[in-house]
Design an enzyme around this catalytic site. Sequence first.
Site, PDB file in Angstrom:
ATOM      1  N   GLU A   1      28.597 -18.469  29.247  1.00  0.00           N
ATOM      2  CA  GLU A   1      27.167 -18.619  29.546  1.00  0.00           C
ATOM      3  C   GLU A   1      26.875 -19.854  30.409  1.00  0.00           C
ATOM      4  OE1 GLU A   1      25.444 -16.222  29.390  1.00  0.00           O
ATOM      5  OE2 GLU A   1      26.295 -14.963  27.823  1.00  0.00           O
TER       6      GLU A   1
ATOM      7  N   GLU B   1      26.582  -7.437  21.891  1.00  0.00           N
ATOM      8  CA  GLU B   1      26.818  -8.878  21.773  1.00  0.00           C
ATOM      9  C   GLU B   1      25.787  -9.468  20.811  1.00  0.00           C
ATOM     10  OE1 GLU B   1      26.741 -11.202  25.381  1.00  0.00           O
ATOM     11  OE2 GLU B   1      27.371 -12.980  24.315  1.00  0.00           O
TER      12      GLU B   1
ATOM     13  N   GLU C   1      25.362  -7.903  29.944  1.00  0.00           N
ATOM     14  CA  GLU C   1      26.358  -7.690  31.006  1.00  0.00           C
ATOM     15  C   GLU C   1      27.446  -6.669  30.678  1.00  0.00           C
ATOM     16  OE1 GLU C   1      26.073 -10.554  29.111  1.00  0.00           O
ATOM     17  OE2 GLU C   1      28.035 -11.402  28.689  1.00  0.00           O
TER      18      GLU C   1
ATOM     19  N   HIS D   1      22.845 -13.083  37.422  1.00  0.00           N
ATOM     20  CA  HIS D   1      23.535 -13.639  36.242  1.00  0.00           C
ATOM     21  C   HIS D   1      24.420 -12.568  35.589  1.00  0.00           C
ATOM     22  CE1 HIS D   1      23.762 -16.263  32.584  1.00  0.00           C
ATOM     23  NE2 HIS D   1      23.905 -15.093  31.981  1.00  0.00           N
ATOM     24  N   GLU D   2      23.834 -11.402  35.347  1.00  0.00           N
ATOM     25  CA  GLU D   2      24.629 -10.355  34.676  1.00  0.00           C
ATOM     26  C   GLU D   2      25.772  -9.899  35.575  1.00  0.00           C
ATOM     27  OE1 GLU D   2      23.927 -10.388  31.696  1.00  0.00           O
ATOM     28  OE2 GLU D   2      21.880 -11.173  31.851  1.00  0.00           O
TER      29      GLU D   2
ATOM     30  N   ALA E   1      18.749  -9.382  29.365  1.00  0.00           N
ATOM     31  CA  ALA E   1      19.660  -8.347  29.843  1.00  0.00           C
ATOM     32  C   ALA E   1      21.029  -8.559  29.233  1.00  0.00           C
ATOM     33  CB  ALA E   1      19.773  -8.424  31.368  1.00  0.00           C
TER      34      ALA E   1
HETATM   35  N1  B3K Z   1      25.133 -12.193  27.087  1.00  0.00           N
HETATM   36  C1  B3K Z   1      23.787 -11.742  26.903  1.00  0.00           C
HETATM   37  C2  B3K Z   1      23.104 -12.346  25.727  1.00  0.00           C
HETATM   38  C3  B3K Z   1      23.401 -11.694  24.459  1.00  0.00           C
HETATM   39  C4  B3K Z   1      22.541 -12.227  23.356  1.00  0.00           C
HETATM   40  C5  B3K Z   1      22.958 -11.668  22.046  1.00  0.00           C
HETATM   41  N2  B3K Z   1      22.095 -12.061  20.967  1.00  0.00           N
HETATM   42  C6  B3K Z   1      22.941 -11.948  28.114  1.00  0.00           C
HETATM   43  C7  B3K Z   1      23.406 -12.985  29.034  1.00  0.00           C
HETATM   44  O1  B3K Z   1      23.480 -14.154  28.738  1.00  0.00           O
HETATM   45  O2  B3K Z   1      23.762 -12.653  30.117  1.00  0.00           O
HETATM   46 ZN    ZN Z   2      24.806 -14.680  30.264  1.00  0.00          ZN
END
Ligand code: B3K
Ligand code: ZN
Length: 877
Positions: free
Chosen positions: A326, A127, A270, A303-304, A268
């Site tokens: 998010e 990501e 996900e 969260h993850e 982290a």
């Molecule tokens: N989704 C990831 C964040 C990714 C960041 C990429 N530069 C973690 C999170 O928000 O759970």
């Molecule tokens: Zn997230």
Amino acid sequence: MRDAQPGNIYLKDYSAPRYLIDKTALRVDIRQDDTVVLATLDVRRNPDANDRETSLVLDGQGLSLQSLSIDGKPLTPEQFSATADELLIHNVPEQFTLTSEVIIRPKENSSLEGLFKSRTIYCTQCEAEGFRGITYYLDRPDVMSEFTTTVVADQAECPVLLSNGNLLETGELPDGRHWATWHDPFLKPAYLFALVAGELSVVEDNFTTCSGRKVVLQLYVESKDLEKCDHAMTSLKNAMRWDEEVYGREYDLDLYMIVAVDDFNMGAMENKGLNIFNTSCVLAHQATTTDDGFNRVEAVVAHEYFHNWSGNRVTCRDWFQLSLKEGFTVFRDSQFSADMGSPVVKRVENVTMLRTVQFAEDGGPTAHPVQPASYMEISNFYTATIYEKGAEVVRMIHTLLGPELFRRGSDLYFERHDGQAVTIEDFVAAMAEVSGRDFSQFMNWYRQAGTPRLTVTSGYDEQQRQFKLHFSQSCPPTPESQNKQPFHIPVTVGLVTDAGDLPLSPAGETSRVVEITETEQTVVFEHIDCRPVPSLLRNFSAPVKLNYPYSFDELGFLMAHDSDGFNRWDAGQRLSIALMQSLIKDFRTGEPLQLDSRLPEVFAKVLDEIEADQAMQALVLTLPTEFLLAELSDVIDIEAIHQVRRFVCGELGKTLVTAWRKAYLDNVQPQYALSGVAMARRSLKNLSLRYLLNSGVEDSLSLAHEQFMTADNMTDRLAALSGLVNDPRDAAVTLAEKALDKFYQDWQQEPLVLNQWFQVQASCMRPGGLERVKKLMQHTAFDFHNPNKVRALVGVFCNSNPVNFHRQDGAGYQFLADNVLALDKLNPQIASRQLTPLTKWRRYDLSAQSLMQEQLSRVLAAPGLSRDTYEIASKSL
Ligand code: B3K
Ligand code: ZN
């Protein structure tokens, strides 16, 4: 790296992908110097595509193409062309199998995106757009595919081989190599792909879901960290149960894996069934981790996990929808943390973060809406606005609907869009449908940047028994829009009297959600027998800056009587902010500083409360940070803010020295416990220690030293160390140096503890901070390639040590620019993020402004600047 100036990508230009990839089979062969990636993609034309063009354009970056074939037939050079970031194949059939082989070099990948090596472990971060660094692909979230992944590596170097989903098969190869094949039955975009290979130990547990399915839970860490996994595992199981109970969401695979790595750009990730974590967000032990660290692990693990539904099962159509996953997931994890601990404490922490970091972002050159209309580099949009303000917007929907309707809305959203890539509008439509509400004006929260100001006045009519509140809202211009449409603002109101909250409805409710939709609006409360003090925006019901002409007495009254815990705390903050702002004026005009005696009186009352929750006491007794005072200033005067806050801390320390000593002693605990109550008592104890040090009483240094030497946990040890390091007395210098040495000797084998050691020193406000930080960057324990270390030294110094960073000769600014330029060559994401303090130049006096601008211009002029850093620097100047 950049050849020409990068352009913007616009939400309005979105079009559906021309082709889809139904199945993705990868064979990733990790060899000594390089890695061979063989990708077999089942491609077909998207029936919903807008055009009938027959060329296929795949994303790809830094790949060395070895071979390419369609349906088994190798392509000739005329049939395709490759640029630095695209592969174009002419005239492809309606449906076909594309096979490509590329070579990549994970060991040389310092950007920590795509496939890279963290110490001994190969891992991925895809990501937002990292997958294109692994193979040629349609690297966009609306292309969802079924993945089968074979990982091949040396058995001795990489005994553990992981990818998403379920393990299908393993096998051995000649020359000591082996392989494992994983299959993920759920369709997913490439950004959720993950792969791990290395020598890892595993902690295993299991969880039985609400429908009785057994899920194996595995935490992969280096063997030295095995004893630091309990808290993450417990947090994971709590999160799984909570998501079933509160959102009706059950886990879907039979296996859930978390892998911890040291070098990671964020907290982290996900990835489906295979989360990859920064060690700092998963490992925890009383000896090495502070209470804040424990809470962070709980929150990030949750969260993850919550992303498995809000993000993975239902994902984003494009990156303009980032807050869809998010914002909603941050809202979910903050609800979870509130339920696991104290809701008010959690809310205060959230709002403090929002008011300092997000409000500052919203008022600066990189301000953007929760649903941005354009971006240059999506990595720059993982911001407090997308995450924290996005969560506040979801919270407002929750406040407007109430918990039952909100749950019906989220059920509808998950059921309707399971397996799809959708938009923020789809989420809000589900909420609108279950409630019958019109959210069209509410959408302004997603589409307009900036923090609204809400100014409120009141009037009481004794004869009519009416209490009136008049609201007026406005929002300052931001880069994307000068004139704002009014927001739909839910304001939770209570009316407080000596006898408690007044009932506001025949049913006796004592809070009412007033919906402000106009620029000017008056709300009348009937049958009010005496003039109340309004408690506005209870539990911080909207992310606005509230202005109400509270008198000192009214704030004191709310601190004592408001039934809303958040507003009791907020009243105290307003009171200290008002006093400190007036002292800052005095300091600037050369008036002698004198503390209004009413502040220590209020503090004494709070300290005296017998039944109080110590966590709340500690929060109420913590003065607003220099960061927040800066954010509230018209022109930031670093020195005035620093001196005034220090003065007030000192006066409060001296005036209440007996009470602090008592609070300290009352909260010493015979032995460590990991519970909310134990944490609360530690926080009050350590705050009292800080005030005792501020008071300058002689034995406070020995008290801190004693605590440092005898602590049985990191919270107490670090609080004492930071107290010693920041104490201005001469006698503290040697004590602090010895303590820092001992700390290093004791913990040199623990990278996460050394991060805290770096942080304490980087935030030390004594003069000479820059020289100390530069010296620490030469320390053997420092590593410029490791984001945690960069954040601990460069990040903490530039963000949390204002007096040293903003020294008048501009050397702090130059230091930051030098580091950003050096980092930009290694890791653009980290470089552009570190640039933030310089982007705020408009907030300072003219001399600081020009020094900061000069450094920003220097960064911008550097040849070969990454798109990440270019975007932030160019937007800020
Ligand atoms: N989704 C990831 C964040 C990714 C960041 C990429 N530069 C973690 C999170 O928000 O759970
Ligand atoms: Zn997230």
